[in-house]
Design a protein around this motif. Structure first.
Motif, PDB file in Angstrom:
ATOM      1  N   ILE A   1       0.837  -1.198   0.000  1.00 28.25           N
ATOM      2  CA  ILE A   1       0.000   0.000   0.000  1.00 28.25           C
ATOM      3  C   ILE A   1       0.879   1.257   0.000  1.00 28.25           C
ATOM      4  O   ILE A   1       0.626   2.214  -0.740  1.00 28.25           O
ATOM      5  CB  ILE A   1      -0.944  -0.012   1.217  1.00 28.25           C
ATOM      6  CG1 ILE A   1      -1.975  -1.143   1.063  1.00 28.25           C
ATOM      7  CG2 ILE A   1      -1.648   1.330   1.379  1.00 28.25           C
ATOM      8  CD1 ILE A   1      -2.803  -1.389   2.313  1.00 28.25           C
ATOM      9  N   LEU A   2       1.914   1.241   0.831  1.00 28.16           N
ATOM     10  CA  LEU A   2       2.829   2.390   0.889  1.00 28.16           C
ATOM     11  C   LEU A   2       3.576   2.569  -0.427  1.00 28.16           C
ATOM     12  O   LEU A   2       3.796   3.704  -0.879  1.00 28.16           O
ATOM     13  CB  LEU A   2       3.809   2.216   2.050  1.00 28.16           C
ATOM     14  CG  LEU A   2       3.184   2.219   3.452  1.00 28.16           C
ATOM     15  CD1 LEU A   2       4.241   1.947   4.515  1.00 28.16           C
ATOM     16  CD2 LEU A   2       2.471   3.535   3.725  1.00 28.16           C
ATOM     17  N   ALA A   3       3.958   1.460  -1.062  1.00 22.14           N
ATOM     18  CA  ALA A   3       4.619   1.543  -2.371  1.00 22.14           C
ATOM     19  C   ALA A   3       3.674   2.130  -3.411  1.00 22.14           C
ATOM     20  O   ALA A   3       4.081   2.943  -4.254  1.00 22.14           O
ATOM     21  CB  ALA A   3       5.099   0.164  -2.806  1.00 22.14           C
ATOM     22  N   ALA A   4       2.398   1.732  -3.354  1.00 16.49           N
ATOM     23  CA  ALA A   4       1.418   2.284  -4.290  1.00 16.49           C
ATOM     24  C   ALA A   4       1.189   3.766  -4.035  1.00 16.49           C
ATOM     25  O   ALA A   4       1.017   4.548  -4.986  1.00 16.49           O
ATOM     26  CB  ALA A   4       0.102   1.516  -4.169  1.00 16.49           C
ATOM     27  N   GLU A   5       1.198   4.152  -2.757  1.00  9.78           N
ATOM     28  CA  GLU A   5       1.059   5.571  -2.424  1.00  9.78           C
ATOM     29  C   GLU A   5       2.204   6.377  -3.038  1.00  9.78           C
ATOM     30  O   GLU A   5       1.985   7.467  -3.599  1.00  9.78           O
ATOM     31  CB  GLU A   5       1.050   5.736  -0.900  1.00  9.78           C
ATOM     32  CG  GLU A   5       1.235   7.162  -0.397  1.00  9.78           C
ATOM     33  CD  GLU A   5       0.093   8.103  -0.736  1.00  9.78           C
ATOM     34  OE1 GLU A   5       0.322   9.327  -0.740  1.00  9.78           O
ATOM     35  OE2 GLU A   5      -1.024   7.617  -1.023  1.00  9.78           O
ATOM     36  N   ARG A   6       3.432   5.859  -2.963  1.00 11.09           N
ATOM     37  CA  ARG A   6       4.561   6.563  -3.586  1.00 11.09           C
ATOM     38  C   ARG A   6       4.385   6.625  -5.099  1.00 11.09           C
ATOM     39  O   ARG A   6       4.725   7.630  -5.730  1.00 11.09           O
ATOM     40  CB  ARG A   6       5.882   5.868  -3.232  1.00 11.09           C
ATOM     41  CG  ARG A   6       6.279   6.005  -1.766  1.00 11.09           C
ATOM     42  CD  ARG A   6       7.748   5.661  -1.548  1.00 11.09           C
ATOM     43  NE  ARG A   6       8.049   4.293  -1.966  1.00 11.09           N
ATOM     44  CZ  ARG A   6       7.913   3.230  -1.189  1.00 11.09           C
ATOM     45  NH1 ARG A   6       7.451   3.371   0.046  1.00 11.09           N
ATOM     46  NH2 ARG A   6       8.231   2.032  -1.626  1.00 11.09           N
ATOM     47  N   ALA A   7       3.881   5.557  -5.686  1.00  8.88           N
ATOM     48  CA  ALA A   7       3.672   5.540  -7.133  1.00  8.88           C
ATOM     49  C   ALA A   7       2.656   6.604  -7.545  1.00  8.88           C
ATOM     50  O   ALA A   7       2.822   7.282  -8.575  1.00  8.88           O
ATOM     51  CB  ALA A   7       3.213   4.155  -7.585  1.00  8.88           C
ATOM     52  N   VAL A   8       1.602   6.762  -6.753  1.00  5.84           N
ATOM     53  CA  VAL A   8       0.607   7.802  -7.035  1.00  5.84           C
ATOM     54  C   VAL A   8       1.251   9.181  -6.941  1.00  5.84           C
ATOM     55  O   VAL A   8       1.043  10.048  -7.799  1.00  5.84           O
ATOM     56  CB  VAL A   8      -0.583   7.685  -6.067  1.00  5.84           C
ATOM     57  CG1 VAL A   8      -1.493   8.908  -6.183  1.00  5.84           C
ATOM     58  CG2 VAL A   8      -1.377   6.417  -6.357  1.00  5.84           C
ATOM     59  N   ARG A   9       2.053   9.389  -5.906  1.00 10.02           N
ATOM     60  CA  ARG A   9       2.712  10.693  -5.737  1.00 10.02           C
ATOM     61  C   ARG A   9       3.688  10.963  -6.873  1.00 10.02           C
ATOM     62  O   ARG A   9       3.808  12.106  -7.340  1.00 10.02           O
ATOM     63  CB  ARG A   9       3.420  10.744  -4.379  1.00 10.02           C
ATOM     64  CG  ARG A   9       2.441  10.726  -3.197  1.00 10.02           C
ATOM     65  CD  ARG A   9       3.164  10.559  -1.885  1.00 10.02           C
ATOM     66  NE  ARG A   9       3.963  11.729  -1.556  1.00 10.02           N
ATOM     67  CZ  ARG A   9       4.924  11.733  -0.635  1.00 10.02           C
ATOM     68  NH1 ARG A   9       5.219  10.616   0.026  1.00 10.02           N
ATOM     69  NH2 ARG A   9       5.596  12.825  -0.378  1.00 10.02           N
ATOM     70  N   ARG A  10       4.391   9.912  -7.343  1.00  6.69           N
ATOM     71  CA  ARG A  10       5.288  10.098  -8.493  1.00  6.69           C
ATOM     72  C   ARG A  10       4.496  10.512  -9.729  1.00  6.69           C
ATOM     73  O   ARG A  10       4.924  11.387 -10.495  1.00  6.69           O
ATOM     74  CB  ARG A  10       6.069   8.816  -8.783  1.00  6.69           C
ATOM     75  CG  ARG A  10       7.113   8.472  -7.754  1.00  6.69           C
ATOM     76  CD  ARG A  10       8.079   7.423  -8.287  1.00  6.69           C
ATOM     77  NE  ARG A  10       7.415   6.211  -8.741  1.00  6.69           N
ATOM     78  CZ  ARG A  10       7.213   5.125  -7.997  1.00  6.69           C
ATOM     79  NH1 ARG A  10       7.619   5.113  -6.723  1.00  6.69           N
ATOM     80  NH2 ARG A  10       6.631   4.060  -8.493  1.00  6.69           N
ATOM     81  N   ALA A  11       3.352   9.877  -9.933  1.00  3.71           N
ATOM     82  CA  ALA A  11       2.519  10.221 -11.091  1.00  3.71           C
ATOM     83  C   ALA A  11       2.009  11.652 -10.980  1.00  3.71           C
ATOM     84  O   ALA A  11       1.948  12.384 -11.983  1.00  3.71           O
ATOM     85  CB  ALA A  11       1.352   9.237 -11.200  1.00  3.71           C
ATOM     86  N   GLU A  12       1.665  12.070  -9.779  1.00  5.78           N
ATOM     87  CA  GLU A  12       1.215  13.448  -9.574  1.00  5.78           C
ATOM     88  C   GLU A  12       2.354  14.427  -9.822  1.00  5.78           C
ATOM     89  O   GLU A  12       2.154  15.498 -10.427  1.00  5.78           O
ATOM     90  CB  GLU A  12       0.671  13.596  -8.155  1.00  5.78           C
ATOM     91  CG  GLU A  12      -0.638  12.844  -7.930  1.00  5.78           C
ATOM     92  CD  GLU A  12      -1.050  12.767  -6.474  1.00  5.78           C
ATOM     93  OE1 GLU A  12      -2.231  12.486  -6.211  1.00  5.78           O
ATOM     94  OE2 GLU A  12      -0.192  12.990  -5.581  1.00  5.78           O
ATOM     95  N   ALA A  13       3.564  14.069  -9.395  1.00  6.32           N
ATOM     96  CA  ALA A  13       4.726  14.932  -9.639  1.00  6.32           C
ATOM     97  C   ALA A  13       5.019  15.034 -11.127  1.00  6.32           C
ATOM     98  O   ALA A  13       5.319  16.123 -11.641  1.00  6.32           O
ATOM     99  CB  ALA A  13       5.944  14.380  -8.896  1.00  6.32           C
TER     100      ALA A  13
END
Length: 291
Positions: free
Chosen positions: A159-171
């Motif tokens: 879940i935490l890895a997916a959260e980082r992936a979402v933040r990377r996509a937003e960046a």
């Protein structure tokens, strides 16, 4: 003496529970033996036997999946899903195969259908759909779905890895819309919390490169690729950055190593591009020497 007769419904329920337990442990032969030797039969047990047979056949699907024969696996799986359309495990397997085949629209739909059938709320179904949505460049939808998951349990690292992936996509979206400063802060915040996040480091490298700051760009790309040299995508991004920086000898060496380990179309195309750039460089040097 009197003999207590156990109600048939009780026996059926107990048998169903035991067979489901054996199925979860993938002890399919034992589960089928119980069903085939039982004198108790009702609709639930008949349905369970059909699901069990499908689960046994799904082992062949998983074998094809592990061998990379994804289209064959899907052809074998689809009739099984049609036969037992409420089997969550088969629906998840279909989502996994479609995602691996880069058919992300269908994968997201498969995971969504599996979630609607899932009585226990398997977090990996949500994570599968989140990853498919990210591949479709839909970070807002991915974030909304991810926020439905509790921050506990065995799935928490994913879940935490997916959260980082979402933040990377937003960046990345901020960067492409010209909001470089905000993107820079977001990438750096990700790396502060997870210094080994190679994709955040690569995103930051490419952001610096787009601003013409090749020194920090190369430094962050070094950070990205030293962590996982097996990731061909990251290695291709590094070669592209070396080309941009004019380091063609190094770019050629690394592109050659990529092709040697995996002569895929993407790697071959990149190697040809490096060679083309080197040919232009040699021609320019020869012309200058002639002058």
């Amino acid at each position: 003496t009197t003999v207590d007769i156990v109600p048939v419904d009780f026996v059926a329920d107990a048998l169903e529970a035991l067979v489901k337990l054996l199925r979860e442990r993938q002890a399919y032969d034992e589960a089928m033996l119980l069903l085939s030797t039982s004198t108790v039969r009702d609709g639930k047990l008949v349905d369970l036997e059909a699901e069990l047979r499908a689960a046994m056949r799904s082992l062949d699907v998983e074998r094809l999946q592990h061998e990379g024969r994804l289209e064959e696996a899907l052809r074998l799986l689809d009739p099984m899903v049609a036969q037992t359309p409420t089997d969550v495990r088969l629906l998840k397997l279909r989502g996994d195969l479609l995602s691996q085949s880069q058919r992300f629209v269908e994968a997201a739909e498969a995971y969504s259908l599996a979630r609607s059938m899932d009585p226990v709320g398997d977090p990996w179904l949500v994570l599968g759909e989140v990853n498919a949505l990210l591949a479709l460049q839909q970070p807002e939808e991915a974030r909304a779905l991810l926020e439905t998951l509790p921050q506990t349990g065995p799935a928490l690292p994913d879940i935490l890895a997916a959260e980082r992936a979402v933040r990377r996509a937003e960046a990345a979206r901020l960067a492409t819309s010209g909001r470089d400063a905000e993107a820079l802060l977001m990438y750096k915040a990700i790396l502060e919390g997870a210094p080994d996040d190679a994709y955040a480091a690569a995103g930051l490298a490419e952001l610096y490169a787009s601003r013409g700051q090749l020194g920090p760009a190369l430094a962050f790309m070094d950070q990205a690729t030293k962590g996982d040299q097996r990731d061909a995508g990251l290695r291709r991004r590094r070669v592209a950055l070396l080309i941009q920086a004019g380091q063609l000898n190094q770019a050629q060496a690394e592109a050659g190593a990529l092709v040697a380990s995996d002569p895929s179309p993407a790697n071959l195309s990149l190697a040809r591009e490096v060679e083309r750039r080197r040919a232009v460089e040699r021609a320019s040097a020869a012309a200058a020497a002639g002058d």
